[in-house]
Scaffold this motif. Structure first.
Motif, PDB file in Angstrom:
ATOM      1  N   CYS A 143       0.855  -1.176   0.000  1.00  0.00           N
ATOM      2  CA  CYS A 143       0.000   0.000   0.000  1.00  0.00           C
ATOM      3  C   CYS A 143       0.896   1.233   0.000  1.00  0.00           C
ATOM      4  O   CYS A 143       2.124   1.117  -0.085  1.00  0.00           O
ATOM      5  CB  CYS A 143      -0.923   0.010   1.219  1.00  0.00           C
ATOM      6  SG  CYS A 143      -2.368  -1.072   1.074  1.00  0.00           S
ATOM      7  N   THR A 144       0.298   2.400   0.079  1.00  0.00           N
ATOM      8  CA  THR A 144       1.025   3.661   0.129  1.00  0.00           C
ATOM      9  C   THR A 144       0.693   4.340   1.446  1.00  0.00           C
ATOM     10  O   THR A 144      -0.425   4.222   1.951  1.00  0.00           O
ATOM     11  CB  THR A 144       0.628   4.568  -1.047  1.00  0.00           C
ATOM     12  OG1 THR A 144       0.847   3.866  -2.279  1.00  0.00           O
ATOM     13  CG2 THR A 144       1.442   5.852  -1.052  1.00  0.00           C
ATOM     14  N   ALA A 171      -4.620   3.745   4.527  1.00  0.00           N
ATOM     15  CA  ALA A 171      -5.991   3.225   4.512  1.00  0.00           C
ATOM     16  C   ALA A 171      -6.109   2.054   5.474  1.00  0.00           C
ATOM     17  O   ALA A 171      -5.227   1.191   5.543  1.00  0.00           O
ATOM     18  CB  ALA A 171      -6.369   2.779   3.099  1.00  0.00           C
ATOM     19  N   ALA A 172      -7.212   1.996   6.200  1.00  0.00           N
ATOM     20  CA  ALA A 172      -7.407   0.946   7.202  1.00  0.00           C
ATOM     21  C   ALA A 172      -7.439  -0.442   6.574  1.00  0.00           C
ATOM     22  O   ALA A 172      -6.898  -1.408   7.141  1.00  0.00           O
ATOM     23  CB  ALA A 172      -8.705   1.208   7.967  1.00  0.00           C
ATOM     24  N   HIS A 173      -8.057  -0.583   5.395  1.00  0.00           N
ATOM     25  CA  HIS A 173      -8.223  -1.925   4.846  1.00  0.00           C
ATOM     26  C   HIS A 173      -6.892  -2.582   4.494  1.00  0.00           C
ATOM     27  O   HIS A 173      -6.820  -3.807   4.374  1.00  0.00           O
ATOM     28  CB  HIS A 173      -9.165  -1.914   3.630  1.00  0.00           C
ATOM     29  CG  HIS A 173      -8.554  -1.390   2.378  1.00  0.00           C
ATOM     30  ND1 HIS A 173      -8.733  -0.098   1.933  1.00  0.00           N
ATOM     31  CD2 HIS A 173      -7.764  -1.985   1.447  1.00  0.00           C
ATOM     32  CE1 HIS A 173      -8.100   0.070   0.783  1.00  0.00           C
ATOM     33  NE2 HIS A 173      -7.490  -1.055   0.471  1.00  0.00           N
ATOM     34  N   CYS A 174      -5.843  -1.771   4.357  1.00  0.00           N
ATOM     35  CA  CYS A 174      -4.524  -2.334   4.073  1.00  0.00           C
ATOM     36  C   CYS A 174      -4.031  -3.238   5.204  1.00  0.00           C
ATOM     37  O   CYS A 174      -3.187  -4.115   4.976  1.00  0.00           O
ATOM     38  CB  CYS A 174      -3.504  -1.213   3.865  1.00  0.00           C
ATOM     39  SG  CYS A 174      -3.770  -0.238   2.375  1.00  0.00           S
ATOM     40  N   ASP A 177     -12.253   4.689   6.079  1.00  0.00           N
ATOM     41  CA  ASP A 177     -11.112   3.812   5.764  1.00  0.00           C
ATOM     42  C   ASP A 177      -9.768   4.501   6.063  1.00  0.00           C
ATOM     43  O   ASP A 177      -9.011   4.847   5.156  1.00  0.00           O
ATOM     44  CB  ASP A 177     -11.203   3.394   4.293  1.00  0.00           C
ATOM     45  CG  ASP A 177     -10.259   2.259   3.941  1.00  0.00           C
ATOM     46  OD1 ASP A 177      -9.615   1.711   4.851  1.00  0.00           O
ATOM     47  OD2 ASP A 177     -10.167   1.931   2.745  1.00  0.00           O
ATOM     48  N   ILE A 178      -9.476   4.661   7.331  1.00  0.00           N
ATOM     49  CA  ILE A 178      -8.276   5.392   7.762  1.00  0.00           C
ATOM     50  C   ILE A 178      -7.557   4.614   8.862  1.00  0.00           C
ATOM     51  O   ILE A 178      -8.196   4.057   9.753  1.00  0.00           O
ATOM     52  CB  ILE A 178      -8.640   6.787   8.311  1.00  0.00           C
ATOM     53  CG1 ILE A 178      -9.383   7.606   7.268  1.00  0.00           C
ATOM     54  CG2 ILE A 178      -7.387   7.535   8.782  1.00  0.00           C
ATOM     55  CD1 ILE A 178     -10.055   8.822   7.857  1.00  0.00           C
ATOM     56  N   GLY A 196      -4.316   4.037   0.447  1.00  0.00           N
ATOM     57  CA  GLY A 196      -3.574   4.773   1.465  1.00  0.00           C
ATOM     58  C   GLY A 196      -2.833   5.980   0.936  1.00  0.00           C
ATOM     59  O   GLY A 196      -2.264   6.746   1.717  1.00  0.00           O
ATOM     60  N   SER A 197      -2.843   6.164  -0.383  1.00  0.00           N
ATOM     61  CA  SER A 197      -2.127   7.303  -0.971  1.00  0.00           C
ATOM     62  C   SER A 197      -2.718   8.617  -0.488  1.00  0.00           C
ATOM     63  O   SER A 197      -3.936   8.769  -0.396  1.00  0.00           O
ATOM     64  CB  SER A 197      -2.189   7.247  -2.494  1.00  0.00           C
ATOM     65  OG  SER A 197      -1.572   6.086  -2.984  1.00  0.00           O
TER      66      SER A 197
END
Length: 273
Positions: A50-51, A63-66, A121-122, A192-193
C-alpha cells in the motif's frame, strides 16, 4: 484495492471537467522526488503493498483496509509492516518498522455499506523510531475539499511499485456521505495514498485513497472523509502512552481561480525542499 461499482446521480459524465486532469508521471530521479520523500511504500505481511505518508516524525497515515488480510479479514501483525519513505529505484530515504497501529473505530472491514466503509477507511501507524531527516518532511493535515476542487495524488501501484508517481491535477467529482469521488488515476497498491490540496504555497493532506471503482463506464477513485476522524484518532492514541505526536488540522485552503477556468481551480505543484 477493492474494485466496486458506484452509482452517482450527480456526476458530470459529459462535462469538460472530467478531462481536466494532468497525466500520471513517474518520479524517475531524485530531483523529481524532492519534497515528496514523506510519501512511501508500505510492505505488509510479505503479501500486500500500500502507500502511506508521514504526518509527523513517528506517524504514517494510510488506509485501514490495508491492515486486514483480504481473504479472512484478520489483522496483519504490526511487526510485519515496513514503511519505506521515498522508495525509488530499490532504495528508500528511510526504512522503519511499525511499532503499533490504530484503525478508525468506525471502520468495518466486513461492512456491506460501501460508501460508509470507504468514508471511514483510515489508519495511523506509529513507527518504531522517528524519521528525523531534513530530506523527509512530514505533511500537515487540511480540511476536506469541496466538490469541484482540484487535488493531487502521489502513489505507488502494482505496475509502478519501484517508484512513486504523481498526478498533479484531478478533480473532486462528488462528496457522498463523507466519502470523496475523484477522477484521479489509481490502481492496486495505491490504497492509502495521500490526496493533497495546495494551500498558501504548501500542500496538505485532505484525504486518503481507499478504492478504485467505476461510475457507469468511467473509472473513478474513492477517498476517505479524513477530517471527521483524524482529530479523534490522534487524541485517542496520544492518551495511551504519550508516544504519538499530535497533528493540528489546518483551515480550509483558499483556492485561487484561474482566468476563464472552473471554480475551485488551483495549480498543484511539488513543494520546495
Amino acid at each position: 484495492m477493492t474494485r466496486i461499482l458506484v452509482a452517482l446521480v450527480s456526476l458530470w459524465f459529459a462535462h469538460p471537467a472530467w478531462a481536466e486532469t494532468s497525466p500520471l508521471q513517474a518520479m524517475m530521479t531524485g530531483n523529481d522526488s524532492k519534497g515528496w520523500e514523506g510519501v512511501g511504500r508500505l510492505n505488509i505481511g510479505g503479501e500486500v503493498m500500500c502507500t502511506g505518508s508521514l504526518i509527523s516524525e513517528t506517524l504514517v497515515l494510510t488506509a485501514a483496509h490495508c491492515l486486514f488480510k483480504p481473504g479472512t479479514g484478520e489483522r496483519y501483525a504490526d511487526s510485519s509492516i515496513e514503511f519505506l519513505a521515498g522508495w525509488r529505484g530499490g532504495r528508500a530515504s528511510a526504512y522503519r518498522s511499525v511499532r503499533r497501529s490504530l484503525v478508525n473505530p468506525k471502520y468495518d472491514f466486513h461492512g456491506a455499506d460501501t460508501t460508509r466503509r470507504v468514508s471511514h477507511d483510515i489508519a495511523i501507524l506509529e513507527l518504531d523510531q522517528p524519521i528525523r531527516k531534513s530530506s523527509v518532511t512530514p505533511f500537515e493535515i487540511g480540511e476536506r475539499p469541496r466538490k469541484g476542487a482540484e487535488v493531487g495524488v502521489v502513489s505507488y501501484a502494482k505496475d509502478r511499485a519501484e517508484r512513486p508517481s504523481i498526478q498533479e491535477t484531478c478533480k473532486v467529482l462528488a462528496r457522498q456521505r463523507g466519502a470523496l469521488v475523484l477522477n484521479c488515476d489509481v490502481d492496486r497498491g495505491s490504497s492509502g495514498s495521500p490526496v493533497f490540496v495546495l494551500e498558501a504555497g504548501e500542500v496538505r493532506i485532505v484525504s486518503v485513497v481507499s478504492a478504485k471503482a467505476h461510475a457507469g463506464d468511467l473509472p473513478v477513485s474513492l477517498a476517505t472523509g479524513l477530517q471527521d476522524a483524524i482529530d479523534g484518532m490522534l487524541a485517542e492514541i496520544a492518551t495511551t502512552d504519550g508516544m504519538f505526536t499530535h497533528v493540528q488540522a489546518k483551515p480550509l485552503p483558499q483556492v485561487v481561480k484561474r482566468e476563464g477556468g472552473a471554480a475551485g481551480s488551483a495549480k498543484f505543484v511539488r513543494p520546495d525542499g
